[in-house]
Write a protein that holds these residues in place. Sequence first.
Motif, PDB file in Angstrom:
ATOM      1  N   LEU A  50       0.835  -1.196   0.000  1.00 38.35           N
ATOM      2  CA  LEU A  50       0.000   0.000   0.000  1.00 38.35           C
ATOM      3  C   LEU A  50       0.869   1.246   0.000  1.00 38.35           C
ATOM      4  O   LEU A  50       0.611   2.208  -0.714  1.00 38.35           O
ATOM      5  CB  LEU A  50      -0.913   0.001   1.225  1.00 38.35           C
ATOM      6  N   CYS A  51       1.916   1.238   0.823  1.00 35.06           N
ATOM      7  CA  CYS A  51       2.819   2.377   0.889  1.00 35.06           C
ATOM      8  C   CYS A  51       3.502   2.609  -0.452  1.00 35.06           C
ATOM      9  O   CYS A  51       3.618   3.738  -0.910  1.00 35.06           O
ATOM     10  CB  CYS A  51       3.886   2.169   1.965  1.00 35.06           C
ATOM     11  N   CYS A  52       3.941   1.535  -1.094  1.00 35.21           N
ATOM     12  CA  CYS A  52       4.605   1.655  -2.386  1.00 35.21           C
ATOM     13  C   CYS A  52       3.660   2.238  -3.427  1.00 35.21           C
ATOM     14  O   CYS A  52       4.034   3.068  -4.242  1.00 35.21           O
ATOM     15  CB  CYS A  52       5.122   0.293  -2.857  1.00 35.21           C
ATOM     16  N   ALA A  53       2.420   1.766  -3.394  1.00 37.96           N
ATOM     17  CA  ALA A  53       1.452   2.257  -4.357  1.00 37.96           C
ATOM     18  C   ALA A  53       1.189   3.733  -4.152  1.00 37.96           C
ATOM     19  O   ALA A  53       1.101   4.518  -5.096  1.00 37.96           O
ATOM     20  CB  ALA A  53       0.153   1.470  -4.223  1.00 37.96           C
ATOM     21  N   ALA A  54       1.097   4.154  -2.880  1.00 37.31           N
ATOM     22  CA  ALA A  54       0.842   5.559  -2.594  1.00 37.31           C
ATOM     23  C   ALA A  54       2.016   6.424  -3.015  1.00 37.31           C
ATOM     24  O   ALA A  54       1.846   7.522  -3.538  1.00 37.31           O
ATOM     25  CB  ALA A  54       0.561   5.736  -1.105  1.00 37.31           C
ATOM     26  N   MET A  55       3.227   5.931  -2.796  1.00 38.74           N
ATOM     27  CA  MET A  55       4.404   6.698  -3.178  1.00 38.74           C
ATOM     28  C   MET A  55       4.480   6.865  -4.682  1.00 38.74           C
ATOM     29  O   MET A  55       4.929   7.878  -5.190  1.00 38.74           O
ATOM     30  CB  MET A  55       5.680   6.002  -2.682  1.00 38.74           C
ATOM     31  N   GLY A  56       4.037   5.844  -5.419  1.00 39.27           N
ATOM     32  CA  GLY A  56       4.167   5.864  -6.865  1.00 39.27           C
ATOM     33  C   GLY A  56       3.095   6.655  -7.586  1.00 39.27           C
ATOM     34  O   GLY A  56       3.166   6.836  -8.789  1.00 39.27           O
ATOM     35  N   MET A  57       2.081   7.155  -6.860  1.00 40.80           N
ATOM     36  CA  MET A  57       0.982   7.838  -7.511  1.00 40.80           C
ATOM     37  C   MET A  57       1.442   9.061  -8.291  1.00 40.80           C
ATOM     38  O   MET A  57       0.950   9.353  -9.360  1.00 40.80           O
ATOM     39  CB  MET A  57      -0.075   8.234  -6.474  1.00 40.80           C
ATOM     40  N   ASN A  58       2.399   9.830  -7.756  1.00 35.71           N
ATOM     41  CA  ASN A  58       2.895  11.026  -8.401  1.00 35.71           C
ATOM     42  C   ASN A  58       4.230  10.794  -9.102  1.00 35.71           C
ATOM     43  O   ASN A  58       4.887  11.741  -9.491  1.00 35.71           O
ATOM     44  CB  ASN A  58       3.047  12.144  -7.368  1.00 35.71           C
ATOM     45  N   ALA A  59       4.646   9.552  -9.205  1.00 35.37           N
ATOM     46  CA  ALA A  59       5.951   9.250  -9.787  1.00 35.37           C
ATOM     47  C   ALA A  59       5.891   9.267 -11.306  1.00 35.37           C
ATOM     48  O   ALA A  59       4.868   8.967 -11.917  1.00 35.37           O
ATOM     49  CB  ALA A  59       6.436   7.889  -9.298  1.00 35.37           C
ATOM     50  N   GLU A  60       7.035   9.618 -11.901  1.00 38.94           N
ATOM     51  CA  GLU A  60       7.170   9.619 -13.351  1.00 38.94           C
ATOM     52  C   GLU A  60       8.504   9.000 -13.706  1.00 38.94           C
ATOM     53  O   GLU A  60       9.547   9.394 -13.167  1.00 38.94           O
ATOM     54  CB  GLU A  60       7.090  11.049 -13.894  1.00 38.94           C
ATOM     55  N   VAL A  61       8.497   8.014 -14.584  1.00 36.29           N
ATOM     56  CA  VAL A  61       9.739   7.382 -15.012  1.00 36.29           C
ATOM     57  C   VAL A  61      10.521   8.369 -15.871  1.00 36.29           C
ATOM     58  O   VAL A  61      10.025   8.846 -16.889  1.00 36.29           O
ATOM     59  CB  VAL A  61       9.470   6.089 -15.795  1.00 36.29           C
ATOM     60  N   VAL A  62      11.738   8.666 -15.444  1.00 42.30           N
ATOM     61  CA  VAL A  62      12.563   9.610 -16.195  1.00 42.30           C
ATOM     62  C   VAL A  62      13.706   8.917 -16.936  1.00 42.30           C
ATOM     63  O   VAL A  62      14.284   9.497 -17.853  1.00 42.30           O
ATOM     64  CB  VAL A  62      13.126  10.704 -15.268  1.00 42.30           C
ATOM     65  N   ALA A  63      14.030   7.696 -16.545  1.00 43.73           N
ATOM     66  CA  ALA A  63      15.100   6.966 -17.237  1.00 43.73           C
ATOM     67  C   ALA A  63      15.005   5.485 -16.935  1.00 43.73           C
ATOM     68  O   ALA A  63      14.640   5.091 -15.828  1.00 43.73           O
ATOM     69  CB  ALA A  63      16.471   7.492 -16.808  1.00 43.73           C
TER      70      ALA A  63
END
Length: 319
Positions: free
Chosen positions: A10-23
């Motif tokens: 759950l924590c990982c999913a929440a952290m990834g909500m605003n994430a963007e793959v840059v490389a």
Amino acid sequence: MKKTLAVAALCCAAMGMNAEVVATYDFNNTPSFFPYLQAPIPEGMGITGNFDFIQKDGSTTLEGAGQWSGAKLMEKDAEGVFVTQTTDLRISLGDGCIYTKDAADGKYKFEGDEIDYTEPFIGWNNGGPTRVTWMAGWGSEDEWKDANYNAFNAENWVSTRHAIQFSRNDHSATRKATYIQFPEVQGPFTVTYYIASVSDTKRNKEQKLMCRVVPVANDTEIEEKAATVDVPYADIADKRYYKYSYSYDGTDKVAFRIGANGAVMALFHVVVESGVSGIENIIAPVEDENAPVYNIMGQRVGKDYKGIVIKNGVKYVQK
């Protein structure tokens, strides 16, 4: 155990909500990565076989380093101890050239051109270089397979074919000093990387799973932000890779290094995500002092266990 993993997920999913793959560095077919190894080169090198950037005797295999082309980078001193001959070389993974530090301005150059820091490179600290090899065809691209040099299980699998291995050599370097430096990223960011221990039947029996990730600013490691993986051989499957992540919480722009930190290690795949500041939206679970403790294999362990453990959904090193 299921409850603990669910909280962590759950924590990982929440952290990834605003994430963007840059490389993404897959050592395989990323267009801007490894053009040197993807180009037609002699049989037995690159995509047709394994390729040593630094051989087991500590010498380079690439041309273009002046006096260091093909020369040993570690040599014995008068007491018979191997010492580093130079830390002033960097091997670009973008063009395969060896860049030498210019004594006049301190910049790394090849035939007058400066190294391109938007591509990863191999370097080493005072401990000297270990053998570094590009290993062809170790992974799988279509699906997880129960085989050596693949993921420990389907949850750890990523579509990738090749790896870079920090391996054994004939001198006394301990694999702690050699690293791959990846280009700068605006913080905060998260690095997801896939690593394996690689033992053999001779010198490197029962290798731990070890790795060190450290951010770099102005060519200096930010040691207080470094993170290590150190898992006993008994707690891993040899010749299988595992998925790990490293988060940098600063707001500045930094590069980062990934190295083996002591044991033979293969690096299969690296993904960099930016914009992970959504963590403030997470409601942390209430910590239970009596909660069970597990190792990364999901086995329950006691207070005397040493290594990476998970308790209350949090991963940390128990010493």
